[in-house]
Design a protein around this motif. Structure first.
Motif, PDB file in Angstrom:
ATOM      1  N   PRO A 150       0.816  -1.217   0.000  1.00  0.00           N
ATOM      2  CA  PRO A 150       0.000   0.000   0.000  1.00  0.00           C
ATOM      3  C   PRO A 150       0.849   1.266   0.000  1.00  0.00           C
ATOM      4  O   PRO A 150       1.975   1.276   0.497  1.00  0.00           O
ATOM      5  CB  PRO A 150      -0.820  -0.114   1.284  1.00  0.00           C
ATOM      6  N   ILE A 151       0.295   2.295  -0.587  1.00  0.00           N
ATOM      7  CA  ILE A 151       0.889   3.631  -0.566  1.00  0.00           C
ATOM      8  C   ILE A 151       0.059   4.435   0.425  1.00  0.00           C
ATOM      9  O   ILE A 151      -1.146   4.591   0.234  1.00  0.00           O
ATOM     10  CB  ILE A 151       0.829   4.278  -1.968  1.00  0.00           C
ATOM     11  N   GLU A 152       0.678   4.926   1.489  1.00  0.00           N
ATOM     12  CA  GLU A 152      -0.051   5.715   2.479  1.00  0.00           C
ATOM     13  C   GLU A 152       0.205   7.195   2.195  1.00  0.00           C
ATOM     14  O   GLU A 152       1.301   7.699   2.391  1.00  0.00           O
ATOM     15  CB  GLU A 152       0.361   5.346   3.905  1.00  0.00           C
ATOM     16  N   VAL A 162      -1.831   9.900   3.396  1.00  0.00           N
ATOM     17  CA  VAL A 162      -1.980  10.523   4.711  1.00  0.00           C
ATOM     18  C   VAL A 162      -2.222   9.390   5.705  1.00  0.00           C
ATOM     19  O   VAL A 162      -2.622   8.292   5.308  1.00  0.00           O
ATOM     20  CB  VAL A 162      -3.136  11.556   4.760  1.00  0.00           C
ATOM     21  N   SER A 163      -1.990   9.661   6.967  1.00  0.00           N
ATOM     22  CA  SER A 163      -2.151   8.626   7.975  1.00  0.00           C
ATOM     23  C   SER A 163      -3.573   8.059   7.945  1.00  0.00           C
ATOM     24  O   SER A 163      -4.550   8.802   7.972  1.00  0.00           O
ATOM     25  CB  SER A 163      -1.854   9.214   9.357  1.00  0.00           C
ATOM     26  N   GLY A 164      -3.667   6.716   7.853  1.00  0.00           N
ATOM     27  CA  GLY A 164      -4.957   6.038   7.838  1.00  0.00           C
ATOM     28  C   GLY A 164      -5.608   5.904   6.476  1.00  0.00           C
ATOM     29  O   GLY A 164      -6.710   5.373   6.372  1.00  0.00           O
ATOM     30  N   LEU A 165      -4.945   6.367   5.424  1.00  0.00           N
ATOM     31  CA  LEU A 165      -5.482   6.314   4.059  1.00  0.00           C
ATOM     32  C   LEU A 165      -4.470   5.599   3.171  1.00  0.00           C
ATOM     33  O   LEU A 165      -3.388   6.116   2.906  1.00  0.00           O
ATOM     34  CB  LEU A 165      -5.750   7.725   3.539  1.00  0.00           C
ATOM     35  N   ARG A 166      -4.818   4.362   2.761  1.00  0.00           N
ATOM     36  CA  ARG A 166      -3.875   3.524   2.009  1.00  0.00           C
ATOM     37  C   ARG A 166      -4.430   3.206   0.618  1.00  0.00           C
ATOM     38  O   ARG A 166      -5.594   2.832   0.475  1.00  0.00           O
ATOM     39  CB  ARG A 166      -3.594   2.241   2.784  1.00  0.00           C
ATOM     40  N   PHE A 167      -3.579   3.349  -0.379  1.00  0.00           N
ATOM     41  CA  PHE A 167      -3.942   3.096  -1.773  1.00  0.00           C
ATOM     42  C   PHE A 167      -3.208   1.861  -2.288  1.00  0.00           C
ATOM     43  O   PHE A 167      -2.029   1.659  -1.988  1.00  0.00           O
ATOM     44  CB  PHE A 167      -3.530   4.272  -2.664  1.00  0.00           C
ATOM     45  N   GLN A 168      -3.914   1.057  -3.090  1.00  0.00           N
ATOM     46  CA  GLN A 168      -3.315  -0.083  -3.774  1.00  0.00           C
ATOM     47  C   GLN A 168      -3.749  -0.007  -5.243  1.00  0.00           C
ATOM     48  O   GLN A 168      -4.746  -0.609  -5.637  1.00  0.00           O
ATOM     49  CB  GLN A 168      -3.749  -1.389  -3.119  1.00  0.00           C
ATOM     50  N   PRO A 169      -3.012   0.757  -6.055  1.00  0.00           N
ATOM     51  CA  PRO A 169      -3.418   0.960  -7.445  1.00  0.00           C
ATOM     52  C   PRO A 169      -3.035  -0.199  -8.359  1.00  0.00           C
ATOM     53  O   PRO A 169      -1.982  -0.825  -8.195  1.00  0.00           O
ATOM     54  CB  PRO A 169      -2.683   2.238  -7.851  1.00  0.00           C
ATOM     55  N   VAL A 170      -3.914  -0.470  -9.306  1.00  0.00           N
ATOM     56  CA  VAL A 170      -3.665  -1.427 -10.388  1.00  0.00           C
ATOM     57  C   VAL A 170      -3.714  -0.611 -11.672  1.00  0.00           C
ATOM     58  O   VAL A 170      -4.702   0.079 -11.945  1.00  0.00           O
ATOM     59  CB  VAL A 170      -4.727  -2.550 -10.407  1.00  0.00           C
TER      60      VAL A 170
END
Length: 137
Positions: free
Chosen positions: A30-32, A34-42
Motif C-alpha cells: 500500500p501507498i499511504e 496521509v495517515s490512515g489512508l492507504r492506496f493499492q493501485p492497479v
C-alpha cells in the motif's frame, strides 16, 4: 435483455496481440498518502483502478484533478463531498466525479474500503508510485 451476439461481437481486424496480467490487489504494497489512508493501485495502459482503505476518523482533503473518477464503496461507509454537497456513501453506491470538480471524503467511527477508477490514470498516484513525470498534483 441485451442482445448477447452484438455485445460480445468482435472485430477481427482490431484484435491486438500482447499480454495482459493477473493481479492480486490485496497483496500489493500500500501507498499511504496521509495517515490512515492507504492506496493499492492497479495500472493498465489507459486506465487505473485504485483500492482505497480508510481507517476510522481519516480524511482525504478537498482536491481536484484532470482525470475523471468513479468511486464505489465495497465495505463500510464514508462521507463524500462533491462540489459542496455532502452525502454518506455506503456499499453498493457510487460517486461520479467529472474532471477538476472539487471533492473530499472522510470516515467517522467506521472504516471504508472503496474503489476509485480513473481515466486516464491519476497523475498524482503515478507520481507517488515513482512512474510520473512531475511531483505536482
Amino acid at each position: 435483455m441485451t442482445d448477447s451476439a452484438s455485445y460480445f461481437a468482435a472485430n477481427a481486424e482490431a484484435q491486438a496481440t500482447g499480454k495482459g496480467m493477473f493481479v492480486t490487489w490485496d497483496g500489493l504494497d500500500p501507498i499511504e498518502i496521509v495517515s490512515g489512508l492507504r492506496f493499492q493501485p492497479v495500472l493498465g495502459d489507459k486506465l487505473m483502478v485504485n483500492f482505497v482503505h480508510f481507517d476510522p476518523h481519516t480524511e482525504a482533503p478537498e482536491h481536484w484533478h484532470d482525470e475523471e473518477q468513479i468511486s464505489f464503496v465495497i465495505d463500510g461507509e464514508f462521507e463524500f463531498e462533491l462540489d459542496g454537497e455532502k452525502r454518506t456513501v455506503r456499499r453498493g453506491e457510487a460517486v461520479v466525479i467529472p474532471p477538476n470538480v472539487p471533492h473530499a471524503a472522510r470516515t467517522f467511527d467506521t472504516s471504508c474500503l472503496e474503489v476509485d477508477v480513473f481515466y486516464p490514470p491519476r497523475q498524482g498516484l503515478l507520481d507517488a508510485m515513482g512512474l510520473g513525470d512531475s511531483g505536482a498534483d
